[in-house]
Motif scaffolding. Structure first.
Motif, PDB file in Angstrom:
ATOM      1  N   SER A   1      -8.380   2.756   9.237  1.00 17.34           N
ATOM      2  CA  SER A   1      -7.261   2.181   8.481  1.00 17.34           C
ATOM      3  C   SER A   1      -6.035   3.056   8.716  1.00 17.34           C
ATOM      4  O   SER A   1      -6.136   4.164   9.270  1.00 17.34           O
ATOM      5  CB  SER A   1      -7.595   2.182   6.977  1.00 17.34           C
ATOM      6  N   THR A   2      -4.891   2.564   8.252  1.00 22.19           N
ATOM      7  CA  THR A   2      -3.662   3.360   8.364  1.00 22.19           C
ATOM      8  C   THR A   2      -3.781   4.638   7.534  1.00 22.19           C
ATOM      9  O   THR A   2      -3.357   5.707   7.979  1.00 22.19           O
ATOM     10  CB  THR A   2      -2.454   2.527   7.877  1.00 22.19           C
ATOM     11  N   GLU A   3      -4.372   4.523   6.336  1.00 17.01           N
ATOM     12  CA  GLU A   3      -4.578   5.728   5.507  1.00 17.01           C
ATOM     13  C   GLU A   3      -5.423   6.757   6.260  1.00 17.01           C
ATOM     14  O   GLU A   3      -5.155   7.954   6.207  1.00 17.01           O
ATOM     15  CB  GLU A   3      -5.286   5.396   4.184  1.00 17.01           C
ATOM     16  N   GLY A   4      -6.460   6.259   6.940  1.00 13.35           N
ATOM     17  CA  GLY A   4      -7.323   7.153   7.722  1.00 13.35           C
ATOM     18  C   GLY A   4      -6.544   7.828   8.840  1.00 13.35           C
ATOM     19  O   GLY A   4      -6.671   9.035   9.073  1.00 13.35           O
ATOM     20  N   GLU A   5      -5.718   7.052   9.522  1.00 13.66           N
ATOM     21  CA  GLU A   5      -4.910   7.592  10.628  1.00 13.66           C
ATOM     22  C   GLU A   5      -3.958   8.677  10.109  1.00 13.66           C
ATOM     23  O   GLU A   5      -3.839   9.759  10.696  1.00 13.66           O
ATOM     24  CB  GLU A   5      -4.113   6.441  11.276  1.00 13.66           C
ATOM     25  N   ASN A   6      -3.298   8.378   8.980  1.00 13.37           N
ATOM     26  CA  ASN A   6      -2.396   9.373   8.374  1.00 13.37           C
ATOM     27  C   ASN A   6      -3.165  10.632   7.975  1.00 13.37           C
ATOM     28  O   ASN A   6      -2.671  11.752   8.144  1.00 13.37           O
ATOM     29  CB  ASN A   6      -1.725   8.796   7.118  1.00 13.37           C
TER      30      ASN A   6
ATOM     31  N   ALA B   1       6.384   8.320   0.101  1.00 15.99           N
ATOM     32  CA  ALA B   1       7.511   8.080   1.004  1.00 15.99           C
ATOM     33  C   ALA B   1       7.069   8.011   2.468  1.00 15.99           C
ATOM     34  O   ALA B   1       7.632   7.247   3.257  1.00 15.99           O
ATOM     35  CB  ALA B   1       8.550   9.187   0.829  1.00 15.99           C
ATOM     36  N   GLU B   2       6.022   8.789   2.839  1.00 13.30           N
ATOM     37  CA  GLU B   2       5.701   8.918   4.261  1.00 13.30           C
ATOM     38  C   GLU B   2       4.438   8.180   4.694  1.00 13.30           C
ATOM     39  O   GLU B   2       4.165   8.058   5.877  1.00 13.30           O
ATOM     40  CB  GLU B   2       5.560  10.410   4.617  1.00 13.30           C
ATOM     41  N   GLY B   3       3.640   7.718   3.728  1.00 15.83           N
ATOM     42  CA  GLY B   3       2.413   6.985   4.076  1.00 15.83           C
ATOM     43  C   GLY B   3       1.206   7.570   3.379  1.00 15.83           C
ATOM     44  O   GLY B   3       1.009   8.787   3.375  1.00 15.83           O
ATOM     45  N   ASP B   4       0.382   6.688   2.830  1.00 16.34           N
ATOM     46  CA  ASP B   4      -0.766   7.112   2.024  1.00 16.34           C
ATOM     47  C   ASP B   4      -1.822   7.813   2.878  1.00 16.34           C
ATOM     48  O   ASP B   4      -1.979   7.514   4.060  1.00 16.34           O
ATOM     49  CB  ASP B   4      -1.386   5.870   1.355  1.00 16.34           C
ATOM     50  N   ILE B   5      -2.499   8.767   2.267  1.00 20.17           N
ATOM     51  CA  ILE B   5      -3.670   9.379   2.901  1.00 20.17           C
ATOM     52  C   ILE B   5      -4.864   9.190   1.953  1.00 20.17           C
ATOM     53  O   ILE B   5      -4.697   8.718   0.828  1.00 20.17           O
ATOM     54  CB  ILE B   5      -3.455  10.876   3.249  1.00 20.17           C
ATOM     55  N   VAL B   6      -6.046   9.544   2.416  1.00 22.09           N
ATOM     56  CA  VAL B   6      -7.253   9.308   1.625  1.00 22.09           C
ATOM     57  C   VAL B   6      -7.383  10.365   0.528  1.00 22.09           C
ATOM     58  O   VAL B   6      -7.378  11.562   0.811  1.00 22.09           O
ATOM     59  CB  VAL B   6      -8.511   9.332   2.523  1.00 22.09           C
TER      60      VAL B   6
END
Ligand SMILES: [Zn+2]
Length: 250
Positions: free
Chosen positions: A130-135, A103-108
């Motif tokens: 990446s966005t996953e990295g940022e999250n 729901a909130e954004g993937d992480i690694v």
């Protein structure tokens, strides 16, 4: 953060057991994942380290917690799904809390993705690729300066100090009438540094980044190779360190 190979599911965690544990969790919200066979398999899988921050978690102060990659509050049917369980330190587990990666954004998840595709290290701080990295950085608070950045700095500076020692030994080798003894000492020092980068060692991504990116290390490796002192074991350890290293390229 380094890549972690997902261990096979414990034999005890059969489909029937999972069904019973999911029902028990629905009834009582008990920590049904806290089984010895789950915890010990997760610990072995990550060499007793948190998969997120690489802190050793078998010390008394840092007991391993079972992280649910998809949080148990919103994904109760995955509460004992083997592929949803990750060994984590208390700090990272608390930081992640009820965060919902869907729901909130993937992480690694380092058992599914190579962390270095999403994150790199510069001046002991993680940068995102990446966005996953940022999250991941934000959710796990990986750049918390008081804790995370400080431990990475200490590991890195210890590697740098030992490299300076190795460089001193190297100059002794060059100036020695009988260089074999200091040459052996130099080899042992480099072996010790490579050992710090192995997957069983705490904060190995940081150690690997600092070591393989060091001009002194690159020079000494070339010298030992030219002298026929670079063994197959050192070559393997070097390849492992290069794989774990996550330097930012700009
Ligand atoms: Zn952690």
């Amino acid at each position: 953060m380094i890549r972690v190979s997902r261990a096979p599911s414990p034999a005890e965690l059969t489909q029937q057991v999972q069904t019973e544990l999911i029902a028990e969790f629905a009834r009582s919200e008990a920590s049904v994942w806290n089984k010895d066979y789950i915890r010990s398999t997760l610990m072995a899988m990550s060499h007793s380290k948190c998969v997120y921050c690489e802190a050793i978690v078998n010390e008394e102060s840092k007991y391993m917690e079972v992280d649910h990659f998809l949080c148990k509050s919103n994904h109760a049917h995955l509460v004992v799904d083997w592929f949803n369980l990750l060994p984590s330190c208390k700090r990272c587990n608390v930081q992640k809390g009820g965060y919902d990666v869907i729901a909130e954004g993937d992480i690694v998840d380092p058992t599914r993705a190579n962390p270095k595709d999403h994150l790199c290290l510069k001046n002991y701080r993680f940068k995102h690729l990446s966005t996953e990295g940022e999250n991941t950085i934000e959710v796990l608070d990986l750049n918390n300066s008081l804790r995370m950045t400080k431990v990475r700095f200490e590991i890195g500076e210890s590697i740098n100090e030992r490299l300076l020692d190795a460089d001193t030994i190297y100059r002794q080798v060059l100036g020695a009438v009988r260089p074999m003894r200091p040459l052996r000492r130099l080899t042992r020092t480099i072996e010790g540094l490579l050992d710090e980068c192995g997957p069983t060692r705490e904060y190995s991504a940081t150690a690997s980044t600092i070591l393989t990116g060091s001009d002194i290390y690159i020079k000494l490796k070339a010298y030992l190779e030219a002298q026929g002192q670079w063994t197959i074991t050192m070559g393997i350890a070097h390849a492992v360190a290069v794989d774990a290293a996550m330097p930012c390229t700009n």
